[in-house]
Design a protein around this motif. Structure first.
Motif, PDB file in Angstrom:
ATOM      1  N   PRO A 177       0.849  -1.200   0.000  1.00  0.00           N
ATOM      2  CA  PRO A 177       0.000   0.000   0.000  1.00  0.00           C
ATOM      3  C   PRO A 177       0.884   1.249   0.000  1.00  0.00           C
ATOM      4  CG  PRO A 177       0.135  -0.880   2.217  1.00  0.00           C
ATOM      5  CD  PRO A 177       0.980  -1.786   1.344  1.00  0.00           C
ATOM      6  N   VAL A 178       0.631   2.197  -0.896  1.00  0.00           N
ATOM      7  CA  VAL A 178       1.509   3.366  -1.020  1.00  0.00           C
ATOM      8  C   VAL A 178       0.709   4.638  -1.275  1.00  0.00           C
ATOM      9  CG1 VAL A 178       3.376   1.946  -2.004  1.00  0.00           C
ATOM     10  CG2 VAL A 178       1.817   3.174  -3.531  1.00  0.00           C
ATOM     11  N   SER A 179       1.373   5.743  -1.077  1.00  0.00           N
ATOM     12  CA  SER A 179       0.932   7.032  -1.592  1.00  0.00           C
ATOM     13  C   SER A 179       2.125   7.658  -2.285  1.00  0.00           C
ATOM     14  CB  SER A 179       0.420   7.955  -0.475  1.00  0.00           C
ATOM     15  OG  SER A 179       0.239   9.269  -0.989  1.00  0.00           O
ATOM     16  N   ALA A 180       2.126   7.618  -3.603  1.00  0.00           N
ATOM     17  CA  ALA A 180       3.242   8.179  -4.364  1.00  0.00           C
ATOM     18  C   ALA A 180       3.329   9.688  -4.144  1.00  0.00           C
ATOM     19  CB  ALA A 180       3.088   7.855  -5.842  1.00  0.00           C
ATOM     20  N   LEU A 181       2.169  10.331  -4.012  1.00  0.00           N
ATOM     21  CA  LEU A 181       2.144  11.785  -3.843  1.00  0.00           C
ATOM     22  C   LEU A 181       2.782  12.200  -2.517  1.00  0.00           C
ATOM     23  CD1 LEU A 181       1.141  14.521  -4.953  1.00  0.00           C
ATOM     24  CD2 LEU A 181      -0.983  14.134  -3.685  1.00  0.00           C
ATOM     25  N   LYS A 182       2.459  11.485  -1.460  1.00  0.00           N
ATOM     26  CA  LYS A 182       2.953  11.849  -0.124  1.00  0.00           C
ATOM     27  C   LYS A 182       4.250  11.121   0.243  1.00  0.00           C
ATOM     28  CE  LYS A 182      -0.750  14.323   0.625  1.00  0.00           C
ATOM     29  NZ  LYS A 182      -0.693  15.800   0.670  1.00  0.00           N
ATOM     30  N   GLY A 183       4.613  10.093  -0.529  1.00  0.00           N
ATOM     31  CA  GLY A 183       5.849   9.363  -0.253  1.00  0.00           C
ATOM     32  C   GLY A 183       5.703   8.205   0.708  1.00  0.00           C
ATOM     33  N   ASP A 184       4.470   7.816   1.036  1.00  0.00           N
ATOM     34  CA  ASP A 184       4.252   6.717   1.978  1.00  0.00           C
ATOM     35  C   ASP A 184       4.670   5.384   1.378  1.00  0.00           C
ATOM     36  OD1 ASP A 184       2.758   7.999   4.320  1.00  0.00           O
ATOM     37  OD2 ASP A 184       1.570   8.692   2.613  1.00  0.00           O
ATOM     38  N   ASN A 185       5.556   4.679   2.073  1.00  0.00           N
ATOM     39  CA  ASN A 185       6.012   3.343   1.691  1.00  0.00           C
ATOM     40  C   ASN A 185       6.707   3.311   0.331  1.00  0.00           C
ATOM     41  OD1 ASN A 185       5.226   2.057   4.034  1.00  0.00           O
ATOM     42  ND2 ASN A 185       3.241   1.411   3.232  1.00  0.00           N
ATOM     43  N   ILE A 186       7.252   4.436  -0.100  1.00  0.00           N
ATOM     44  CA  ILE A 186       8.017   4.440  -1.354  1.00  0.00           C
ATOM     45  C   ILE A 186       9.487   4.154  -1.044  1.00  0.00           C
ATOM     46  CG2 ILE A 186       8.670   5.729  -3.413  1.00  0.00           C
ATOM     47  CD1 ILE A 186       5.722   5.025  -3.292  1.00  0.00           C
ATOM     48  N   VAL A 187      10.135   5.053  -0.341  1.00  0.00           N
ATOM     49  CA  VAL A 187      11.520   4.819   0.077  1.00  0.00           C
ATOM     50  C   VAL A 187      11.564   4.451   1.559  1.00  0.00           C
ATOM     51  CG1 VAL A 187      13.779   5.900   0.407  1.00  0.00           C
ATOM     52  CG2 VAL A 187      12.522   6.259  -1.724  1.00  0.00           C
ATOM     53  N   GLN A 188      10.775   5.154   2.368  1.00  0.00           N
ATOM     54  CA  GLN A 188      10.708   4.891   3.800  1.00  0.00           C
ATOM     55  C   GLN A 188       9.368   4.270   4.164  1.00  0.00           C
ATOM     56  OE1 GLN A 188      13.364   5.356   5.643  1.00  0.00           O
ATOM     57  NE2 GLN A 188      14.567   6.416   4.060  1.00  0.00           N
ATOM     58  N   LYS A 189       9.370   3.438   5.203  1.00  0.00           N
ATOM     59  CA  LYS A 189       8.120   2.884   5.719  1.00  0.00           C
ATOM     60  C   LYS A 189       7.247   4.018   6.240  1.00  0.00           C
ATOM     61  CE  LYS A 189       6.798  -0.697   6.508  1.00  0.00           C
ATOM     62  NZ  LYS A 189       7.194  -1.581   7.615  1.00  0.00           N
ATOM     63  N   SER A 200       9.131  -1.359   2.323  1.00  0.00           N
ATOM     64  CA  SER A 200       8.836  -0.227   1.438  1.00  0.00           C
ATOM     65  C   SER A 200       9.123  -0.654   0.003  1.00  0.00           C
ATOM     66  CB  SER A 200       9.697   0.984   1.806  1.00  0.00           C
ATOM     67  OG  SER A 200      11.064   0.729   1.483  1.00  0.00           O
ATOM     68  N   LEU A 201       8.684   0.162  -0.950  1.00  0.00           N
ATOM     69  CA  LEU A 201       8.897  -0.180  -2.355  1.00  0.00           C
ATOM     70  C   LEU A 201      10.379  -0.317  -2.672  1.00  0.00           C
ATOM     71  CD1 LEU A 201       7.949  -0.614  -5.258  1.00  0.00           C
ATOM     72  CD2 LEU A 201       7.882   1.882  -5.534  1.00  0.00           C
ATOM     73  N   LEU A 202      11.197   0.628  -2.214  1.00  0.00           N
ATOM     74  CA  LEU A 202      12.623   0.565  -2.519  1.00  0.00           C
ATOM     75  C   LEU A 202      13.262  -0.671  -1.897  1.00  0.00           C
ATOM     76  CD1 LEU A 202      15.115   1.837  -3.821  1.00  0.00           C
ATOM     77  CD2 LEU A 202      15.497   3.085  -1.691  1.00  0.00           C
ATOM     78  N   ASP A 203      12.926  -0.946  -0.639  1.00  0.00           N
ATOM     79  CA  ASP A 203      13.482  -2.140  -0.001  1.00  0.00           C
ATOM     80  C   ASP A 203      13.077  -3.394  -0.764  1.00  0.00           C
ATOM     81  OD1 ASP A 203      14.746  -0.713   1.967  1.00  0.00           O
ATOM     82  OD2 ASP A 203      13.116  -0.913   3.421  1.00  0.00           O
ATOM     83  N   TYR A 204      11.830  -3.436  -1.198  1.00  0.00           N
ATOM     84  CA  TYR A 204      11.344  -4.589  -1.963  1.00  0.00           C
ATOM     85  C   TYR A 204      12.144  -4.755  -3.249  1.00  0.00           C
ATOM     86  CZ  TYR A 204       8.198  -7.553  -4.695  1.00  0.00           C
ATOM     87  OH  TYR A 204       7.677  -8.561  -5.479  1.00  0.00           O
ATOM     88  N   LEU A 205      12.332  -3.653  -3.985  1.00  0.00           N
ATOM     89  CA  LEU A 205      13.046  -3.717  -5.265  1.00  0.00           C
ATOM     90  C   LEU A 205      14.508  -4.114  -5.066  1.00  0.00           C
ATOM     91  CD1 LEU A 205      11.575  -0.537  -7.011  1.00  0.00           C
ATOM     92  CD2 LEU A 205      11.009  -2.930  -7.483  1.00  0.00           C
TER      93      LEU A 205
END
Length: 413
Positions: A177-189, A200-205
């Protein structure tokens, strides 16, 4: 350091370009001049912040309309891995662009708007992921900030998609689950979704791994016959190309296709240096122990694990052109360096991307995906997707316009 190639896909305004922009922005992967350009751009979010989607908008029409039309490629790296990102369009009329971007990807990120759930384009792109043999699917439920980060919304979408994945027989699906606009779970949890305990997405990748395809043998499509015929290199004859797969080594018995001649690898040359073995993806010159008539477009393959050779082939195709497939027209099929005249006399069926059913349609038009019979003037050297993916694809060209009108995937029915 290995490379992960992935593509983002989803419906219009699901936030694909914003997600990529956020990933680049939060990992400090944006050059100073790029950052200055987007800060000066007129496009802003509702709260006045920078519209990070601008980072992937390469065409003027994309910048003006705020939509993705062409496939945009971005590159970045962390201490753990290098990444190649393809940002694909969401509009149905640009499905062909999505197919192009996905054809060389390892993983597909399918974005789902948390307010809309699983919709038509979700099904279409998931079906394409299945047809193209992508190895892993990551579903990012985006815009969680617009549904108050509710766990129930995420779980409902996750269950709906798992039902779709079961129908498509997608074997490996993960969810974030993410919010690209707010940065939720993209790079940081995100602290705003304490109920989510994954990466987070980055950790997953950075951490995602793939089961290796049980691919036996190797393929060497001949791109060029190297024959200097100079005084110093009067008898020099080498075959230049790019290695597909592992195991091409000096002394190995080989088969030349389509003519069927046998020989052995005499030597392998890279930048005027001799190698005992060529790795997957290496561009080398191969020398054989015997003088054999080999031309551009021929294949040198492992004699233990030869490729298939056929003049009549069943294949899946994704049609790119406004003009529908003409069963009476002569087309060109290109597989690596080989170009052959073909006809497609029979449409076996098309696929309904909504129900995943096979339809006995008699026409394949723009964005349609179907199974056809291809008849070639030359013998085609190929493998099936499940056996050797790197040699299971091609394109169809209309000689009247010289346009690529379809992508081809050699795959079992």
């Amino acid at each position: 350091m290995n490379i992960l190639k992935f593509i983002t896909a989803g419906s219009v305004d699901d936030g694909k370009s914003t997600l990529i922009g956020r990933l680049l922005y939060d990992t400090n992967s944006i050059l100073d001049d790029q950052l200055e350009a987007i800060q000066q751009a007129n496009r802003k979010n509702d709260d006045g912040t920078i519209d990070l989607a601008i980072l992937t908008d390469g065409l003027k029409a994309e910048r003006e309309q705020g939509i993705t039309i062409d496939v945009a490629y971005k590159y970045f790296q962390t201490d753990r891995r290098k990444f190649i990102i393809a940002d694909a369009p969401g509009h149905i009329q640009y499905t062909r662009n999505m197919v192009t971007g996905a054809s060389n990807s390892d993983l597909i990120i399918i974005l789902i708007d948390a307010r809309k759930g699983v919709i038509e384009q979700t099904k279409r792109h998931s079906f394409l992921a299945k047809i193209l043999g992508l190895r892993k699917v990551l579903v990012c439920v985006n815009k969680m900030d617009m549904v108050d980060y509710e766990l129930a919304v995420y779980e409902n979408i996750k269950n709906d998609y798992l039902n779709l994945a079961a129908k498509l027989e997608l074997p490996d699906v993960d969810f974030i689950p993410v919010s690209a606009l707010k940065g939720d779970n993209i790079v940081q949890k995100s602290e705003r979704m304490p109920w989510y305990h994954g990466a987070s997405l980055l950790d997953y990748l950075e951490e995602v791994d793939f089961e290796e395809v049980e691919q036996q043998g190797w393929r060497f499509p001949v791109q060029w016959v190297v024959r200097p015929q100079s005084a110093d290199l009067h008898d020099y004859r080498g075959y230049a190309g790019r290695v597909l797969g592992a195991g091409l080594r000096v002394g190995e018995e080989v088969l030349v296709l389509p003519n069927g001649y046998r020989s052995t690898i005499k030597s392998i040359e890279l930048d005027e240096k001799s190698l005992n073995e060529a790795s997957d993806g290496a561009s080398v010159i191969v020398h054989l122990a015997d003088d054999i008539d080999i031309s551009r477009g021929d294949y040198i393959v492992s004699a233990k694990y030869p490729a298939k050779i056929e003049k009549s082939i069943e294949a899946n195709i994704s049609w790119f052109e406004n003009r529908a497939l003409d069963v009476g027209q002569v087309y060109l099929l290109q597989t690596h360096a080989k170009v052959s005249k073909i006809k497609i006399p029979e449409i076996l069926y098309t696929f309904d991307v909504h129900s995943q059913e096979k339809l006995l349609d008699q026409e394949i038009g723009l964005n349609a995906i179907g199974r056809v019979r291809i008849k070639s003037a030359d013998e085609i050297v190929f493998d099936e997707q499940q056996d050797f993916p790197a040699n299971a694809r091609g394109i169809i060209i209309d000689p009247r316009t010289n346009l690529t009108v379809a992508a081809v995937l050699f795959q079992s029915a």
